[in-house]
Design an enzyme around this catalytic site. Sequence first.
Site, PDB file in Angstrom:
ATOM      1  N   SER A 176       0.832  -1.212   0.000  1.00 22.78           N
ATOM      2  CA  SER A 176       0.000   0.000   0.000  1.00 22.78           C
ATOM      3  C   SER A 176       0.864   1.259   0.000  1.00 22.78           C
ATOM      4  O   SER A 176       0.588   2.218  -0.731  1.00 22.78           O
ATOM      5  CB  SER A 176      -0.879   0.030   1.256  1.00 22.78           C
ATOM      6  OG  SER A 176      -1.824  -1.003   1.205  1.00 22.78           O
ATOM      7  N   GLN A 190      -9.069   2.366  -0.331  1.00 19.85           N
ATOM      8  CA  GLN A 190      -8.928   2.705  -1.754  1.00 19.85           C
ATOM      9  C   GLN A 190      -9.946   3.769  -2.150  1.00 19.85           C
ATOM     10  O   GLN A 190      -9.626   4.709  -2.870  1.00 19.85           O
ATOM     11  CB  GLN A 190      -9.065   1.443  -2.602  1.00 19.85           C
ATOM     12  CG  GLN A 190      -7.900   0.483  -2.336  1.00 19.85           C
ATOM     13  CD  GLN A 190      -8.032  -0.841  -3.053  1.00 19.85           C
ATOM     14  OE1 GLN A 190      -9.037  -1.111  -3.709  1.00 19.85           O
ATOM     15  NE2 GLN A 190      -7.020  -1.670  -2.942  1.00 19.85           N
ATOM     16  N   ASP A 203      -6.824  -7.997   4.929  1.00 19.08           N
ATOM     17  CA  ASP A 203      -5.987  -8.806   4.024  1.00 19.08           C
ATOM     18  C   ASP A 203      -5.412 -10.048   4.711  1.00 19.08           C
ATOM     19  O   ASP A 203      -4.854 -10.924   4.057  1.00 19.08           O
ATOM     20  CB  ASP A 203      -4.841  -7.958   3.459  1.00 19.08           C
ATOM     21  CG  ASP A 203      -5.355  -6.891   2.506  1.00 19.08           C
ATOM     22  OD1 ASP A 203      -6.507  -6.997   2.045  1.00 19.08           O
ATOM     23  OD2 ASP A 203      -4.597  -5.946   2.214  1.00 19.08           O
TER      24      ASP A 203
HETATM   25  C1  S3P Z   1      -5.582  -1.245   0.103  1.00 18.46           C
HETATM   26  C2  S3P Z   1      -6.814  -1.220   0.718  1.00 18.46           C
HETATM   27  C3  S3P Z   1      -7.611  -2.419   1.001  1.00 18.46           C
HETATM   28  C4  S3P Z   1      -6.747  -3.682   0.950  1.00 18.46           C
HETATM   29  C5  S3P Z   1      -5.874  -3.713  -0.265  1.00 18.46           C
HETATM   30  C6  S3P Z   1      -4.935  -2.509  -0.275  1.00 18.46           C
HETATM   31  C7  S3P Z   1      -4.880   0.025  -0.149  1.00 18.46           C
HETATM   32  O1  S3P Z   1      -8.624  -2.542   0.029  1.00 18.46           O
HETATM   33  O2  S3P Z   1      -7.567  -4.831   0.987  1.00 18.46           O
HETATM   34  O3  S3P Z   1      -5.093  -4.898  -0.287  1.00 18.46           O
HETATM   35  O4  S3P Z   1      -3.684   0.005  -0.469  1.00 18.46           O
HETATM   36  O5  S3P Z   1      -5.531   1.076  -0.050  1.00 18.46           O
HETATM   37  P1  S3P Z   1     -10.048  -1.792   0.161  1.00 18.46           P
HETATM   38  O6  S3P Z   1      -9.827  -0.344   0.110  1.00 18.46           O
HETATM   39  O7  S3P Z   1     -10.850  -2.290  -1.002  1.00 18.46           O
HETATM   40  O8  S3P Z   1     -10.597  -2.257   1.483  1.00 18.46           O
END
Ligand code: S3P
Length: 437
Positions: free
Chosen positions: A25, A172, A319
């Site tokens: 991330s 996200q 995750d």
């Molecule tokens: C992430 C947010 C999460 C996570 C993904 C990475 C990010 O997803 O599951 O592996 O880097 O912002 P969501 O925003 O869909 O929950």
Amino acid sequence: MSSRSVTVSPASSLRGTLQVPGDKSISHRAVIFASLAEGTTRISNLLEGEDVLCTIDCFRALGVPIEKKGSQWEVRGVGLKGLQAPSRILDCGNSGTTMRLLLGVLAAQPFESLLTGDASLNRRPMKRVTDPLTQMGARFRIEDEGTPHRRIYVKGGALQGIDYGSPVASAQVKSALLLTGLWAKGRTQVREPSLSRDHTERMMDAFGIPLQRKGTAVSVSPVEKLTLPSEFKVPGDFSSAAFFMVAGTLVPRSQITIEEVGLNPTRTGALEILKNMGASIEVGDLGRMGGEEMGSLVVSSAPLVAARVEGEIIPRLIDEIPILAVAAARAQGRTVIRDAAELRVKESDRIRVLADLLSRMGIPVLERPDGLEVEGGHPFHSADLESFGDHRMAMSMAVAALVAEDPLRIRDVDCVNTSFPSFWGLLSQLGASVRSE
Ligand code: S3P
């Protein structure tokens, strides 16, 4: 070319010290913010997994010079007004973070862009991002929605900040809107039902962007320019470390030290759950890296008891649920995982796939609409396992194999390269037998 299979044998012990690659991330965000900044940023310990390489490729297509120099990645930022219309389709591969955050950036550009991804990503929900961005004034045209060939056209307009209550706790979605907010008129506020990972907010703080945070609400105002520190180091990925936290806990006579792991509290829910289950994981060498908490983890084998995993902690371990389900299958009692319906729209439908894979190994498991119930303490039997194209499922099954009755073969494991290309090598280094075909 068909994807590789691996056979992982039961292990008698796992021992050693390792570092996991940079956080996925944070790596995406470092590339994005460095691209939008003025001046050059050199990033160390950037994750070189396929997902982050997709983000790099997309920003190169938007006119940002990004090069690897020695062990660092050098990004020559073009500023908030410097992106160029891409002459090719922006391929986000398997990466939801690339697509959703890029949609946020492109929603504010005066040119049209076209985005696509692989068959899995093209089926994942994007309206959760395009709907609020449309309210802000961006325009989208989506072709072949619901098919593996979806294409998303995006073009910016005159943007207006909004106050958006997101129905899902998604970093996200939050990040896409905050990014667009850098160009929108007025304030852009995102409220979420519970706090998701806050790497975007921390990076914005670090780069001089005025943010206001209150509980689970965050808002941003437009800025003239971004200035990044010229050097940025990414801490190790907690989500990658989690596979070794569980492996070291389950395999008898093990001790594993994992150094320089990111310990941002919006990410470490799995550490809390594992400790509640009885895991022996000591946290030491606390420090900071890239605006984030980090430290080392010393994991020793320990027996586990079942847990309840539900409520506000879910976004802080979303995750890690696949690997926690493997831990649960070795724990005494029935583990209940609830409030995790988001798992159904990840790289695979992780609730269905976990229920399928665990029951193939003979583990009693119940699939619920928003989670799973796993009955621990049964032997893991030999089974036909596959990843369903999902990196976290492949790695979770590899950890399960370390404590199974017989060697387990896992098909279709190339997907591990999206987030953790060195996984198999590190597993072997700790003493596991991993045979690749
Ligand atoms: C992430 C947010 C999460 C996570 C993904 C990475 C990010 O997803 O599951 O592996 O880097 O912002 P969501 O925003 O869909 O929950």
